[in-house]
Write a protein that holds these residues in place. Structure first.
Motif, PDB file in Angstrom:
ATOM      1  N   ARG A  65     -68.155 -24.260  92.240  1.00  0.00           N
ATOM      2  CA  ARG A  65     -68.717 -23.630  93.435  1.00  0.00           C
ATOM      3  C   ARG A  65     -67.629 -23.385  94.485  1.00  0.00           C
ATOM      4  O   ARG A  65     -67.591 -22.332  95.126  1.00  0.00           O
ATOM      5  CB  ARG A  65     -69.816 -24.518  94.022  1.00  0.00           C
ATOM      6  CG  ARG A  65     -71.110 -24.519  93.224  1.00  0.00           C
ATOM      7  CD  ARG A  65     -72.111 -25.463  93.873  1.00  0.00           C
ATOM      8  NE  ARG A  65     -73.378 -25.476  93.157  1.00  0.00           N
ATOM      9  CZ  ARG A  65     -74.376 -26.317  93.444  1.00  0.00           C
ATOM     10  NH1 ARG A  65     -74.231 -27.207  94.428  1.00  0.00           N
ATOM     11  NH2 ARG A  65     -75.508 -26.261  92.757  1.00  0.00           N
ATOM     12  N   GLN A  66     -66.764 -24.381  94.636  1.00  0.00           N
ATOM     13  CA  GLN A  66     -65.721 -24.260  95.643  1.00  0.00           C
ATOM     14  C   GLN A  66     -64.766 -23.107  95.331  1.00  0.00           C
ATOM     15  O   GLN A  66     -64.319 -22.386  96.231  1.00  0.00           O
ATOM     16  CB  GLN A  66     -64.943 -25.584  95.722  1.00  0.00           C
ATOM     17  CG  GLN A  66     -63.857 -25.609  96.782  1.00  0.00           C
ATOM     18  CD  GLN A  66     -63.153 -26.964  96.823  1.00  0.00           C
ATOM     19  OE1 GLN A  66     -63.609 -27.919  96.215  1.00  0.00           O
ATOM     20  NE2 GLN A  66     -62.048 -27.021  97.530  1.00  0.00           N
ATOM     21  N   GLU A  67     -64.456 -22.911  94.038  1.00  0.00           N
ATOM     22  CA  GLU A  67     -63.537 -21.841  93.637  1.00  0.00           C
ATOM     23  C   GLU A  67     -64.268 -20.532  93.359  1.00  0.00           C
ATOM     24  O   GLU A  67     -63.656 -19.567  92.901  1.00  0.00           O
ATOM     25  CB  GLU A  67     -62.766 -22.283  92.388  1.00  0.00           C
ATOM     26  CG  GLU A  67     -61.897 -23.514  92.597  1.00  0.00           C
ATOM     27  CD  GLU A  67     -60.810 -23.260  93.623  1.00  0.00           C
ATOM     28  OE1 GLU A  67     -60.303 -22.114  93.694  1.00  0.00           O
ATOM     29  OE2 GLU A  67     -60.462 -24.206  94.363  1.00  0.00           O
ATOM     30  N   LYS A  68     -65.604 -20.543  93.605  1.00  0.00           N
ATOM     31  CA  LYS A  68     -66.424 -19.339  93.447  1.00  0.00           C
ATOM     32  C   LYS A  68     -66.349 -18.761  92.037  1.00  0.00           C
ATOM     33  O   LYS A  68     -66.247 -17.544  91.833  1.00  0.00           O
ATOM     34  CB  LYS A  68     -66.007 -18.277  94.475  1.00  0.00           C
ATOM     35  CG  LYS A  68     -66.273 -18.673  95.922  1.00  0.00           C
ATOM     36  CD  LYS A  68     -65.890 -17.575  96.883  1.00  0.00           C
ATOM     37  CE  LYS A  68     -66.386 -17.844  98.281  1.00  0.00           C
ATOM     38  NZ  LYS A  68     -66.130 -19.170  98.805  1.00  0.00           N
ATOM     39  N   ILE A  69     -66.399 -19.629  91.050  1.00  0.00           N
ATOM     40  CA  ILE A  69     -66.484 -19.213  89.654  1.00  0.00           C
ATOM     41  C   ILE A  69     -67.940 -19.320  89.219  1.00  0.00           C
ATOM     42  O   ILE A  69     -68.546 -20.403  89.275  1.00  0.00           O
ATOM     43  CB  ILE A  69     -65.584 -20.091  88.761  1.00  0.00           C
ATOM     44  CG1 ILE A  69     -64.119 -19.891  89.147  1.00  0.00           C
ATOM     45  CG2 ILE A  69     -65.795 -19.766  87.288  1.00  0.00           C
ATOM     46  CD1 ILE A  69     -63.150 -20.742  88.346  1.00  0.00           C
ATOM     47  N   ARG A  70     -68.501 -18.238  88.796  1.00  0.00           N
ATOM     48  CA  ARG A  70     -69.928 -18.192  88.459  1.00  0.00           C
ATOM     49  C   ARG A  70     -70.183 -18.878  87.111  1.00  0.00           C
ATOM     50  O   ARG A  70     -69.468 -18.656  86.132  1.00  0.00           O
ATOM     51  CB  ARG A  70     -70.414 -16.744  88.403  1.00  0.00           C
ATOM     52  CG  ARG A  70     -70.282 -15.998  89.740  1.00  0.00           C
ATOM     53  CD  ARG A  70     -70.932 -14.634  89.665  1.00  0.00           C
ATOM     54  NE  ARG A  70     -72.357 -14.752  89.431  1.00  0.00           N
ATOM     55  CZ  ARG A  70     -73.183 -13.711  89.269  1.00  0.00           C
ATOM     56  NH1 ARG A  70     -72.695 -12.467  89.331  1.00  0.00           N
ATOM     57  NH2 ARG A  70     -74.464 -13.888  89.057  1.00  0.00           N
ATOM     58  N   GLY A 128     -62.715 -20.641  83.941  1.00  0.00           N
ATOM     59  CA  GLY A 128     -63.294 -21.948  84.248  1.00  0.00           C
ATOM     60  C   GLY A 128     -62.601 -23.068  83.505  1.00  0.00           C
ATOM     61  O   GLY A 128     -62.360 -24.155  84.060  1.00  0.00           O
ATOM     62  N   ARG A 129     -62.250 -22.828  82.219  1.00  0.00           N
ATOM     63  CA  ARG A 129     -61.573 -23.871  81.447  1.00  0.00           C
ATOM     64  C   ARG A 129     -60.215 -24.199  82.053  1.00  0.00           C
ATOM     65  O   ARG A 129     -59.839 -25.377  82.169  1.00  0.00           O
ATOM     66  CB  ARG A 129     -61.406 -23.438  79.998  1.00  0.00           C
ATOM     67  CG  ARG A 129     -60.534 -24.436  79.218  1.00  0.00           C
ATOM     68  CD  ARG A 129     -60.495 -24.202  77.760  1.00  0.00           C
ATOM     69  NE  ARG A 129     -59.677 -25.212  77.110  1.00  0.00           N
ATOM     70  CZ  ARG A 129     -59.650 -25.447  75.805  1.00  0.00           C
ATOM     71  NH1 ARG A 129     -60.409 -24.710  74.994  1.00  0.00           N
ATOM     72  NH2 ARG A 129     -58.883 -26.380  75.286  1.00  0.00           N
ATOM     73  N   LYS A 130     -59.444 -23.185  82.421  1.00  0.00           N
ATOM     74  CA  LYS A 130     -58.132 -23.436  83.002  1.00  0.00           C
ATOM     75  C   LYS A 130     -58.240 -24.245  84.290  1.00  0.00           C
ATOM     76  O   LYS A 130     -57.446 -25.161  84.538  1.00  0.00           O
ATOM     77  CB  LYS A 130     -57.433 -22.103  83.268  1.00  0.00           C
ATOM     78  CG  LYS A 130     -56.998 -21.368  82.010  1.00  0.00           C
ATOM     79  CD  LYS A 130     -56.314 -20.059  82.353  1.00  0.00           C
ATOM     80  CE  LYS A 130     -55.875 -19.322  81.079  1.00  0.00           C
ATOM     81  NZ  LYS A 130     -55.233 -18.017  81.387  1.00  0.00           N
ATOM     82  N   LEU A 131     -59.229 -23.893  85.116  1.00  0.00           N
ATOM     83  CA  LEU A 131     -59.407 -24.615  86.376  1.00  0.00           C
ATOM     84  C   LEU A 131     -59.797 -26.070  86.128  1.00  0.00           C
ATOM     85  O   LEU A 131     -59.203 -26.999  86.703  1.00  0.00           O
ATOM     86  CB  LEU A 131     -60.480 -23.928  87.225  1.00  0.00           C
ATOM     87  CG  LEU A 131     -60.881 -24.639  88.515  1.00  0.00           C
ATOM     88  CD1 LEU A 131     -59.713 -24.702  89.486  1.00  0.00           C
ATOM     89  CD2 LEU A 131     -62.084 -23.963  89.152  1.00  0.00           C
ATOM     90  N   ILE A 132     -60.781 -26.298  85.251  1.00  0.00           N
ATOM     91  CA  ILE A 132     -61.269 -27.658  85.000  1.00  0.00           C
ATOM     92  C   ILE A 132     -60.199 -28.486  84.292  1.00  0.00           C
ATOM     93  O   ILE A 132     -60.014 -29.678  84.582  1.00  0.00           O
ATOM     94  CB  ILE A 132     -62.572 -27.607  84.171  1.00  0.00           C
ATOM     95  CG1 ILE A 132     -63.669 -26.876  84.960  1.00  0.00           C
ATOM     96  CG2 ILE A 132     -63.042 -29.008  83.818  1.00  0.00           C
ATOM     97  CD1 ILE A 132     -64.921 -26.599  84.146  1.00  0.00           C
ATOM     98  N   ASP A 133     -59.485 -27.855  83.383  1.00  0.00           N
ATOM     99  CA  ASP A 133     -58.429 -28.564  82.667  1.00  0.00           C
ATOM    100  C   ASP A 133     -57.326 -29.010  83.627  1.00  0.00           C
ATOM    101  O   ASP A 133     -56.743 -30.094  83.486  1.00  0.00           O
ATOM    102  CB  ASP A 133     -57.848 -27.652  81.586  1.00  0.00           C
ATOM    103  CG  ASP A 133     -56.907 -28.411  80.657  1.00  0.00           C
ATOM    104  OD1 ASP A 133     -56.959 -29.654  80.666  1.00  0.00           O
ATOM    105  OD2 ASP A 133     -56.123 -27.773  79.936  1.00  0.00           O
ATOM    106  N   ARG A 134     -57.019 -28.185  84.626  1.00  0.00           N
ATOM    107  CA  ARG A 134     -55.988 -28.533  85.592  1.00  0.00           C
ATOM    108  C   ARG A 134     -56.405 -29.695  86.492  1.00  0.00           C
ATOM    109  O   ARG A 134     -55.599 -30.549  86.842  1.00  0.00           O
ATOM    110  CB  ARG A 134     -55.660 -27.304  86.448  1.00  0.00           C
ATOM    111  CG  ARG A 134     -54.472 -27.545  87.387  1.00  0.00           C
ATOM    112  CD  ARG A 134     -54.086 -26.297  88.163  1.00  0.00           C
ATOM    113  NE  ARG A 134     -55.111 -25.924  89.137  1.00  0.00           N
ATOM    114  CZ  ARG A 134     -55.849 -24.827  89.056  1.00  0.00           C
ATOM    115  NH1 ARG A 134     -55.694 -23.988  88.045  1.00  0.00           N
ATOM    116  NH2 ARG A 134     -56.763 -24.553  89.989  1.00  0.00           N
ATOM    117  N   GLU A 135     -57.698 -29.758  86.843  1.00  0.00           N
ATOM    118  CA  GLU A 135     -58.187 -30.785  87.767  1.00  0.00           C
ATOM    119  C   GLU A 135     -58.595 -32.072  87.067  1.00  0.00           C
ATOM    120  O   GLU A 135     -58.553 -33.147  87.664  1.00  0.00           O
ATOM    121  CB  GLU A 135     -59.378 -30.237  88.560  1.00  0.00           C
ATOM    122  CG  GLU A 135     -59.030 -29.093  89.487  1.00  0.00           C
ATOM    123  CD  GLU A 135     -58.151 -29.524  90.625  1.00  0.00           C
ATOM    124  OE1 GLU A 135     -58.243 -30.697  91.047  1.00  0.00           O
ATOM    125  OE2 GLU A 135     -57.335 -28.695  91.091  1.00  0.00           O
TER     126      GLU A 135
END
Length: 618
Positions: free
Chosen positions: A159-164, A188-195
């Motif tokens: 939600r914070q990164e505005k990825i649907r 979404g995978r790249k973002l979640i994998d990084r965090e």
């Protein structure tokens, strides 16, 4: 020469009399007793002593007295341990649905000693008995809670990164994130994998469904299990300490179990209740879009859960948890200023405060619920026998609209009584359990089990003391008898101080007392040998006495300081019985220095001071 001023003699006499007074309670016998307290939902009334008395009389169990205690309890005194155990069986068989019972020992003190609050020492589990429980930690629930937190964190991140995304759910020991297309899935995978590098990922796509699966890595699972066990150990220790139990033992056993020993407990019934019941809070948003009626009929939305309030009314809540009990840093009980009902005032850590502020800012005007979760042990009568089983309660205690954003400090109400608010605040303040627990074994160790240990410990002290007294009297004559007198005084002072501190006496503690007796004699031996040496060198008796006490002082102090350092180290790094040994040893060092240096000198001064002497009986 060799005369103390009057004030110093009076001071020494006052210390000795003070020691005798507060050591005296340990001389009186202790009655095997039972504490009767109210079970959940019930209370101790004026008729309760009569009920207990009638039950015992009907089954023919002799008792000495049934008397009410403060804090809504009833104390039953028995002539023997056998009668105590039979009495507990009778009370549990006839009154278990309304009252809890627990074995204990209560000193049979006269009224004038109780008036000055003089109490005997506590006895440890190896001497007095007590409560020992074996607790199993639900590791599967710990992993489930961990995944639930990751589910909420991933949802907030997207939600914070505005990825649907279509949905984020905890499903089959993994977090499932559904996306609408392959490009969004990849982003979404790249973002979640990084965090969240502690998670392992895999994707699945059939042209219609674009799913991302996140699982806990084996190392992360092991870390969560270890954290759950260590957190629960810390929490249980904090709870027991908050109740004032002397020297509790809370330690790990194996991969998922905890052993708790509660020696010398003042309130065994309450201790069992606290350990048998675990409570925490969860804060969730109310699902205002879903149908409560459909949920009651079994059609619960994927992102919601069905709960009930204390009136039995269904409430549909969001599955995502805003704040859990492990983010609570402090909690106090009190009363709501508007309604006057019992309330708990909660403080959150920085992470919880930030999360609460974000959610309440986004949902002003919407309802939020407080879920009360409790695991407790209940006793039920099955075929005439009391049977214990675990009960988990999850109920909504409060639903209120969010009037304005809030974060670190707030209050929650809706509790049944001020006692429940007090207990809940204690649980939360001591720290939340990282995973549910279950008491798989409970032993109430009766005082009779420790009687043999008590007898052996007393014999060791008596025999050792008698041997020392006889040797000192024969070898040093008058001075030996003085040493014997101060040695007995030293023992009295040790017992008095331990009683004042309400320390727990264990078998290692008795060993510390015996060791202290030997050290106290050693100080007198140093003084007496120094006096003999001065006499051999031609000094007068009076000068020899003065030189003996003066010149041996530094040696005695040095020896006791080194022993005291060792005792402090033992207390700092030891646990349980080791600490008990360190406490008795430390107390004994101070009392032995007082009696060996000041006490024996005062007696010798009274015998020989100010007199013309030609020789000494030493």
């Amino acid at each position: 020469m060799n005369q103390y001023p009057l004030w110093k003699n009076l001071l020494i006499l006052g210390v000795v009399l003070f020691g005798i007074l507060f050591a005296l309670p340990n001389v009186f016998s202790q009655d095997p007793s039972i504490e009767v307290s109210a079970a959940r939902g019930h209370e101790v009334t004026e008729a309760t002593p009569d009920e207990v008395r009638a039950v015992l009389q009907n089954v023919g169990v002799p008792f000495k007295a049934v008397e009410p205690l403060a804090e809504d309890k009833v104390l039953v005194r028995f002539p023997s341990s056998g009668d105590q155990l039979r009495g507990q069986e009778a009370i549990e068989a006839h009154l278990a649905d309304r009252y809890n019972s627990a074995l204990t020992l209560v000193a049979d003190l006269p009224g004038w000693l109780r008036a000055i609050d003089a109490q005997p020492m506590y006895l440890g589990l190896d001497l007095r008995g007590g409560i020992q429980v074996l607790i199993d930690v639900d590791m599967e629930a710990a992993l489930e809670q961990g995944l639930e937190r990751y589910t909420g964190d991933i949802r907030s991140l997207l939600r914070q990164e505005k990825i649907r995304y279509l949905t984020v759910m905890n499903d089959a020991n993994r977090v499932t994130v559904k996306f609408g297309d392959a490009e969004t899935l990849d982003k979404g995978r790249k973002l979640i994998d990084r965090e969240f590098r502690e998670l392992e990922f895999e994707t699945a796509s059939d042209g219609k469904n674009f799913d991302l699966y996140a699982r806990l890595a084996p190392a992360e699972e092991e870390q969560l299990r270890d954290f759950a066990l260590q957190q629960n150990i810390t929490t249980l220790r904090n709870r027991v300490n908050a109740l004032g139990v002397a020297e509790p033992i809370v330690q790990r056993q194996g991969e998922r179990r905890i052993v708790v020993q509660l020696p010398g407990a003042q309130d065994p019934a309450r201790l069992k209740e606290i350990l048998g019941a675990t409570a925490t809070l969860e804060f969730r948003l109310v699902d205002t879009e879903g149908s409560v009626q459909d949920a009651v009929e079994g059609r619960v939305p994927v992102s919601s859960r069905l709960y009930y309030d204390r009136e039995g009314r269904p409430v549909l809540l969001k599955r995502s948890v805003i704040v859990t009990g492990d983010q609570i840093t402090n909690a106090t009980s009190g009363f709501d200023q508007n309604s006057g009902t019992p309330a708990v005032f909660v403080n959150l850590d920085s992470r919880g405060a930030r999360r609460m502020r974000e959610v309440t800012t986004e949902n002003v005007g919407k309802p939020m619920a407080v879920v009360f979760i409790e695991n407790r042990t209940v006793t039920e009568m099955v075929d005439g026998e009391p049977v214990k089983r675990q009960v988990r309660t999850e109920e909504v205690i409060s639903v209120a609209n969010i009037r304005e954003p809030f974060g670190r400090r707030f209050q929650t109400s809706g509790l049944d009584s001020s006692e429940e608010a007090h207990n809940l605040a204690l649980f939360l303040r001591a720290g939340a359990l990282a995973a549910p627990i279950q008491i798989v074994e409970e032993r109430t160790i009766g005082p009779s089990l420790g009687q043999e240990n008590i007898d052996q410990g007393v014999k060791s002290v008596v025999y050792g003391l008698a041997a020392v007294l006889i040797f000192m009297g024969l070898y040093y004559r008058i001075f030996g008898l003085v040493a014997d007198l101060v040695l007995l005084t030293n023992l009295v002072l040790i017992v008095a101080i331990l009683s004042l501190l309400q320390a727990t006496l264990t078998l290692p503690g008795i060993a510390g007392i015996v060791l202290t007796m030997g050290m106290a004699v050693d100080a007198n031996v140093l003084i007496f040998e120094r006096i003999r040496e001065e006499l051999r060198n031609g000094s007068s008796p009076q000068a020899s006495i003065n030189a003996g006490y003066g010149k041996a002082l530094s040696t005695i102090v040095d020896a006791n300081i080194t022993t005291l350092i060792a005792a402090v180290i033992l207390f700092s790094f030891g646990t349980g019985p080791v600490k008990g040994f360190a406490v008795t040893l430390s107390v004994g060092i101070f009392t032995s220095m007082f009696t060996a240096i000041l006490g024996s000198r005062a007696v010798v001064n009274l015998i020989y001071g100010g007199r013309r002497l030609s020789k000494l009986a030493i």
